[in-house]
Design a protein around this motif. Structure first.
Motif, PDB file in Angstrom:
ATOM      1  N   ILE A 292      43.265  32.786  40.246  1.00 22.42           N
ATOM      2  CA  ILE A 292      42.465  33.935  40.701  1.00 22.42           C
ATOM      3  C   ILE A 292      43.373  34.962  41.376  1.00 22.42           C
ATOM      4  CG2 ILE A 292      40.703  34.666  42.367  1.00 22.42           C
ATOM      5  CD1 ILE A 292      39.219  32.023  41.665  1.00 22.42           C
ATOM      6  N   LYS A 293      44.275  34.489  42.210  1.00 20.82           N
ATOM      7  CA  LYS A 293      45.201  35.404  42.899  1.00 20.82           C
ATOM      8  C   LYS A 293      46.073  36.151  41.890  1.00 20.82           C
ATOM      9  CE  LYS A 293      47.292  34.152  46.766  1.00 20.82           C
ATOM     10  NZ  LYS A 293      48.248  33.510  47.696  1.00 20.82           N
ATOM     11  N   ILE A 294      46.606  35.434  40.907  1.00 17.88           N
ATOM     12  CA  ILE A 294      47.446  36.066  39.879  1.00 17.88           C
ATOM     13  C   ILE A 294      46.630  37.083  39.077  1.00 17.88           C
ATOM     14  CG2 ILE A 294      48.678  35.641  37.719  1.00 17.88           C
ATOM     15  CD1 ILE A 294      49.564  32.939  39.000  1.00 17.88           C
ATOM     16  N   ALA A 295      45.393  36.707  38.732  1.00 19.47           N
ATOM     17  CA  ALA A 295      44.531  37.612  37.966  1.00 19.47           C
ATOM     18  C   ALA A 295      44.257  38.891  38.756  1.00 19.47           C
ATOM     19  CB  ALA A 295      43.225  36.919  37.609  1.00 19.47           C
ATOM     20  N   TYR A 296      43.966  38.735  40.048  1.00 28.01           N
ATOM     21  CA  TYR A 296      43.723  39.920  40.869  1.00 28.01           C
ATOM     22  C   TYR A 296      44.985  40.775  41.003  1.00 28.01           C
ATOM     23  CZ  TYR A 296      38.975  38.966  42.505  1.00 28.01           C
ATOM     24  OH  TYR A 296      37.618  38.788  42.593  1.00 28.01           O
ATOM     25  N   LEU A 297      46.106  40.145  41.277  1.00 24.85           N
ATOM     26  CA  LEU A 297      47.338  40.916  41.470  1.00 24.85           C
ATOM     27  C   LEU A 297      47.736  41.675  40.209  1.00 24.85           C
ATOM     28  CD1 LEU A 297      49.473  38.451  43.628  1.00 24.85           C
ATOM     29  CD2 LEU A 297      48.352  40.569  44.361  1.00 24.85           C
ATOM     30  N   SER A 298      47.671  40.995  39.071  1.00 26.23           N
ATOM     31  CA  SER A 298      48.057  41.677  37.834  1.00 26.23           C
ATOM     32  C   SER A 298      46.980  42.665  37.387  1.00 26.23           C
ATOM     33  CB  SER A 298      48.348  40.668  36.729  1.00 26.23           C
ATOM     34  OG  SER A 298      47.212  39.865  36.493  1.00 26.23           O
ATOM     35  N   GLY A 299      45.735  42.270  37.508  1.00 23.75           N
ATOM     36  CA  GLY A 299      44.640  43.138  37.070  1.00 23.75           C
ATOM     37  C   GLY A 299      44.468  44.372  37.935  1.00 23.75           C
ATOM     38  N   LEU A 300      44.676  44.224  39.224  1.00 21.46           N
ATOM     39  CA  LEU A 300      44.484  45.372  40.121  1.00 21.46           C
ATOM     40  C   LEU A 300      45.536  46.450  39.908  1.00 21.46           C
ATOM     41  CD1 LEU A 300      43.255  43.655  43.407  1.00 21.46           C
ATOM     42  CD2 LEU A 300      41.922  45.033  41.802  1.00 21.46           C
ATOM     43  N   VAL A 301      46.721  46.070  39.473  1.00 19.59           N
ATOM     44  CA  VAL A 301      47.751  47.064  39.156  1.00 19.59           C
ATOM     45  C   VAL A 301      47.273  47.922  37.982  1.00 19.59           C
ATOM     46  CG1 VAL A 301      50.097  47.364  38.266  1.00 19.59           C
ATOM     47  CG2 VAL A 301      49.646  45.686  40.058  1.00 19.59           C
ATOM     48  N   ILE A 302      46.808  47.264  36.939  1.00 19.43           N
ATOM     49  CA  ILE A 302      46.304  47.991  35.764  1.00 19.43           C
ATOM     50  C   ILE A 302      45.065  48.795  36.138  1.00 19.43           C
ATOM     51  CG2 ILE A 302      45.297  47.702  33.470  1.00 19.43           C
ATOM     52  CD1 ILE A 302      47.113  45.139  33.284  1.00 19.43           C
ATOM     53  N   LEU A 303      44.185  48.183  36.933  1.00 19.48           N
ATOM     54  CA  LEU A 303      42.962  48.856  37.370  1.00 19.48           C
ATOM     55  C   LEU A 303      43.285  50.114  38.178  1.00 19.48           C
ATOM     56  CD1 LEU A 303      39.913  48.153  37.124  1.00 19.48           C
ATOM     57  CD2 LEU A 303      40.074  47.237  39.422  1.00 19.48           C
ATOM     58  N   ALA A 304      44.272  50.010  39.060  1.00 13.65           N
ATOM     59  CA  ALA A 304      44.666  51.172  39.868  1.00 13.65           C
ATOM     60  C   ALA A 304      45.156  52.309  38.981  1.00 13.65           C
ATOM     61  CB  ALA A 304      45.744  50.766  40.866  1.00 13.65           C
ATOM     62  N   LEU A 305      45.962  51.971  37.996  1.00 14.57           N
ATOM     63  CA  LEU A 305      46.442  53.004  37.073  1.00 14.57           C
ATOM     64  C   LEU A 305      45.284  53.634  36.304  1.00 14.57           C
ATOM     65  CD1 LEU A 305      49.668  51.291  35.717  1.00 14.57           C
ATOM     66  CD2 LEU A 305      49.525  53.321  37.195  1.00 14.57           C
ATOM     67  N   MET A 306      44.359  52.806  35.869  1.00 13.13           N
ATOM     68  CA  MET A 306      43.206  53.339  35.132  1.00 13.13           C
ATOM     69  C   MET A 306      42.324  54.207  36.034  1.00 13.13           C
ATOM     70  SD  MET A 306      42.253  50.074  32.761  1.00 13.13           S
ATOM     71  CE  MET A 306      41.010  50.932  31.785  1.00 13.13           C
ATOM     72  N   CYS A 307      42.248  53.859  37.318  1.00 13.70           N
ATOM     73  CA  CYS A 307      41.463  54.670  38.253  1.00 13.70           C
ATOM     74  C   CYS A 307      42.155  55.987  38.586  1.00 13.70           C
ATOM     75  CB  CYS A 307      41.204  53.889  39.545  1.00 13.70           C
ATOM     76  SG  CYS A 307      39.960  52.616  39.377  1.00 13.70           S
ATOM     77  N   LEU A 308      43.474  55.968  38.617  1.00 12.78           N
ATOM     78  CA  LEU A 308      44.227  57.190  38.926  1.00 12.78           C
ATOM     79  C   LEU A 308      44.181  58.211  37.793  1.00 12.78           C
ATOM     80  CD1 LEU A 308      47.386  55.725  40.690  1.00 12.78           C
ATOM     81  CD2 LEU A 308      45.559  57.091  41.731  1.00 12.78           C
TER      82      LEU A 308
ATOM     83  N   ILE B 153      36.344  43.205  39.829  1.00  6.06           N
ATOM     84  CA  ILE B 153      36.452  42.532  41.127  1.00  6.06           C
ATOM     85  C   ILE B 153      35.488  41.348  41.208  1.00  6.06           C
ATOM     86  CG2 ILE B 153      36.109  42.854  43.614  1.00  6.06           C
ATOM     87  CD1 ILE B 153      37.085  45.815  43.049  1.00  6.06           C
ATOM     88  N   THR B 154      34.298  41.502  40.671  1.00 12.11           N
ATOM     89  CA  THR B 154      33.329  40.413  40.713  1.00 12.11           C
ATOM     90  C   THR B 154      33.462  39.475  39.518  1.00 12.11           C
ATOM     91  OG1 THR B 154      31.650  41.768  39.604  1.00 12.11           O
ATOM     92  CG2 THR B 154      31.645  41.764  42.024  1.00 12.11           C
ATOM     93  N   LEU B 155      34.160  39.908  38.487  1.00 10.51           N
ATOM     94  CA  LEU B 155      34.282  39.122  37.259  1.00 10.51           C
ATOM     95  C   LEU B 155      35.277  37.971  37.368  1.00 10.51           C
ATOM     96  CD1 LEU B 155      33.658  38.912  34.143  1.00 10.51           C
ATOM     97  CD2 LEU B 155      35.684  40.332  33.842  1.00 10.51           C
ATOM     98  N   VAL B 156      36.381  38.181  38.021  1.00 13.24           N
ATOM     99  CA  VAL B 156      37.502  37.234  38.005  1.00 13.24           C
ATOM    100  C   VAL B 156      37.123  35.824  38.459  1.00 13.24           C
ATOM    101  CG1 VAL B 156      39.761  36.747  39.033  1.00 13.24           C
ATOM    102  CG2 VAL B 156      39.278  38.996  38.100  1.00 13.24           C
ATOM    103  N   PRO B 157      36.557  35.627  39.648  1.00 22.83           N
ATOM    104  CA  PRO B 157      36.298  34.243  40.072  1.00 22.83           C
ATOM    105  C   PRO B 157      35.342  33.496  39.140  1.00 22.83           C
ATOM    106  CG  PRO B 157      35.955  35.759  41.895  1.00 22.83           C
ATOM    107  CD  PRO B 157      36.170  36.585  40.676  1.00 22.83           C
ATOM    108  N   GLY B 158      34.268  34.129  38.757  1.00 28.47           N
ATOM    109  CA  GLY B 158      33.280  33.467  37.901  1.00 28.47           C
ATOM    110  C   GLY B 158      33.846  33.035  36.566  1.00 28.47           C
ATOM    111  N   MET B 159      34.636  33.901  35.938  1.00 34.84           N
ATOM    112  CA  MET B 159      35.202  33.556  34.632  1.00 34.84           C
ATOM    113  C   MET B 159      36.229  32.425  34.747  1.00 34.84           C
ATOM    114  SD  MET B 159      33.973  35.136  32.050  1.00 34.84           S
ATOM    115  CE  MET B 159      32.332  35.211  32.698  1.00 34.84           C
ATOM    116  N   ILE B 160      37.027  32.465  35.789  1.00 30.21           N
ATOM    117  CA  ILE B 160      38.032  31.415  35.962  1.00 30.21           C
ATOM    118  C   ILE B 160      37.360  30.091  36.296  1.00 30.21           C
ATOM    119  CG2 ILE B 160      39.941  30.649  37.435  1.00 30.21           C
ATOM    120  CD1 ILE B 160      40.841  33.634  37.396  1.00 30.21           C
ATOM    121  N   TRP B 161      36.395  30.116  37.221  1.00 29.22           N
ATOM    122  CA  TRP B 161      35.715  28.866  37.575  1.00 29.22           C
ATOM    123  C   TRP B 161      34.892  28.327  36.408  1.00 29.22           C
ATOM    124  CZ3 TRP B 161      34.116  31.375  42.783  1.00 29.22           C
ATOM    125  CH2 TRP B 161      35.187  31.274  43.685  1.00 29.22           C
ATOM    126  N   LEU B 162      34.321  29.204  35.600  1.00 31.98           N
ATOM    127  CA  LEU B 162      33.604  28.744  34.413  1.00 31.98           C
ATOM    128  C   LEU B 162      34.573  28.066  33.442  1.00 31.98           C
ATOM    129  CD1 LEU B 162      30.818  28.722  32.949  1.00 31.98           C
ATOM    130  CD2 LEU B 162      31.588  30.787  31.775  1.00 31.98           C
TER     131      LEU B 162
END
Length: 133
Positions: free
Chosen positions: A7-23, A54-63
């Motif tokens: 989950i931590k890796i998914a957030y760290l890598s995903g948030l970088v891409i997400l930040a770029l997409m938001c910018l 942000i809400t997707l990551v934990p549920g998909m990984i735990w599933l």
């Protein structure tokens, strides 16, 4: 512990891409259309859909953890329950409230949150029963 790291890796890598997409939302949306009016109208729904990460990551990984332990029937039931809540939420927001488009996109959050709760509770119970997950 492994799922927490994933989950931590998914957030760290995903948030970088997400930040770029938001910018650069207009640049990303320009991939789909050159119509500037359409791009401007799509900005808020675009942000709402990106935020669902942000809400997707934990549920998909735990599933995936539940499924990976061979508990595919339980995983299917959890997903069906989350989908039922999602469909009710979509009906209420889209059909009943006739909400703005960006509000409609927030319906994804209900699915993600319910799935996260169900899988988390399931994994905690399995761990409490000393059944290694």
């Amino acid at each position: 512990p492994t799922s927490k790291r994933i989950i931590k890796i998914a957030y760290l890598s995903g948030l970088v891409i997400l930040a770029l997409m938001c910018l650069f939302p207009r640049l990303v949306l320009r991939i789909y259309t050159d119509d500037t009016f359409l791009i401007e109208q799509a900005i808020w729904p675009y942000y709402a859909s990106l935020a669902s990460f942000i809400t997707l990551v934990p549920g998909m990984i735990w599933l995936s953890v539940v499924s990976g332990t061979g508990q595919t029937k339980e995983a299917m039931y959890m997903e069906l329950i989350a989908l039922c809540f999602y469909m009710i939420n979509v009906w209420y927001v889209v059909i009943h409230l006739r909400a703005e488009l960006f509000i409609c996109w927030t319906c994804d959050y209900s699915y993600n949150i319910i799935l996260s709760i169900l899988t988390f509770v399931y994994l905690c119970r399995r761990r409490g029963q000393h059944k290694i997950v």
